[in-house]
Design an enzyme around this catalytic site. Sequence first.
Site, PDB file in Angstrom:
ATOM      1  N   ARG A 196      -4.239  12.707  16.109  1.00 27.41           N
ATOM      2  CA  ARG A 196      -3.332  12.445  17.233  1.00 27.41           C
ATOM      3  C   ARG A 196      -3.785  13.161  18.511  1.00 27.41           C
ATOM      4  O   ARG A 196      -3.592  12.648  19.613  1.00 27.41           O
ATOM      5  CB  ARG A 196      -1.909  12.873  16.866  1.00 27.41           C
ATOM      6  N   LYS A 234      11.287  -1.511   0.377  1.00 26.14           N
ATOM      7  CA  LYS A 234      12.639  -2.056   0.400  1.00 26.14           C
ATOM      8  C   LYS A 234      12.856  -3.143   1.451  1.00 26.14           C
ATOM      9  O   LYS A 234      12.393  -3.023   2.581  1.00 26.14           O
ATOM     10  CB  LYS A 234      13.640  -0.924   0.633  1.00 26.14           C
ATOM     11  N   GLY A 264       3.175   3.466   9.225  1.00 24.71           N
ATOM     12  CA  GLY A 264       2.470   4.622   8.661  1.00 24.71           C
ATOM     13  C   GLY A 264       1.656   4.339   7.415  1.00 24.71           C
ATOM     14  O   GLY A 264       0.491   4.721   7.316  1.00 24.71           O
ATOM     15  N   GLY A 306       7.346   4.393  13.077  1.00 28.12           N
ATOM     16  CA  GLY A 306       8.666   3.865  13.396  1.00 28.12           C
ATOM     17  C   GLY A 306       8.674   3.069  14.687  1.00 28.12           C
ATOM     18  O   GLY A 306       9.358   2.046  14.800  1.00 28.12           O
TER      19      GLY A 306
END
Length: 393
Positions: free
Chosen positions: A36, A198, A351, A374
């Site tokens: 990062r 999910k 991710g 996200g």
Amino acid sequence: MSLKTVKDIDLKNKRVLVRVDFNVPLKEGTITDDTRIKAALPTLKYILEQEGASLILMTHLGRPKGAREPAFSLAPVAVRLGELLGKDVIMAPDCIGAEVEKLASGLKGGDVMMLENVRFYEGETKNDPGFAASLAKLGDVYVNDAFGTAHRAHASTEGVAHHLEAAAGFLIEKEVKFFSPLLENPARPFVAIIGGAKVSTKIAVLESLLPKCTTLVIGGGMAYTFLKAQGHEIGKSLLEEDFLDTARSLLKKADEAGVEVILPLDHVVASEFSESAKPEQVDGIDIPQGRIGMDVGPKTLAGIRTAVAAAKNVVWNGPLGVFEFDAFARGTLEVAGYVAECPGTTVVGGGDSVAAVNKFNFADRIDHVSTGGGASLEFLEGKALPGIVALTQ
């Protein structure tokens, strides 16, 4: 989306307050992955090349929850950034206050200062106007290059933009450049590969992409809820019973829209969810009792390969199986390879998908690998990201 970038503002003799995403993994005070930090270097170097410009960097690290915790200090990050830039980085004792303001006002052209963790204050995550104003006092202009936190309306990502002339850094510019066309008017055939555990966490992105894509590949643990909704046996595989009707509804919408849906046609299963579990092949859609679906099989992969090979656009979010376990990683590995070989534009976000393309060394063959988990998911859901909206106002 019209976005003002760092190249569109005058930086001469300016103190440039930059929101970066340096939320890096630390082990006993040592950075274990500086990806990062390296990703922000093009923006930071560009600013430092402008006559008289100085840098003031702000970021969060971990989740100190409004308390000053030494374990989440940015001091090790300042040291590593200094090594990468080849110059000393001043480590501020705090991120706001008189002492920090004095240090900021004394910066000369080419100087770099790292503020202490903005999440040492509750005002950061609450987007407190007073805290945002205190941060803004430190700079003359504001640049946001932290796509990974752009979906959060925090003081350093959204609030500061209301006090200073604001622009996007090169990282955010690149994210918007690749994601926006997928939601606005994507070239077709457009294949969306959505995996993960999910349905509940991915239904919004499935519903957002369905009207835009020609083929929708549904994999990972959530695929078993869709198979159950179709009346198939799924053994002990992951099931969200509350989302069976949602799955049926989405499949119906896809059928009415003429969108091809690829669900698993065969499986790799195991008797238990364990890294040491023995993989077993199931050459059909139904999974025997007592078995857990862990990965997709060769028939499924053949269908995905055909779709991806003909695509002009591919977006991939979420693994196809339990790729963390080597015995059940083949599906995700193969799909990573198909995406890498695709002649069209390829975008990987989320991710786990990013971790997969990095693990299998395909990242450099994909057009865009997102820096935000996200944030990329919410972008694909069609949501307005507060940190980006603030740069367009």
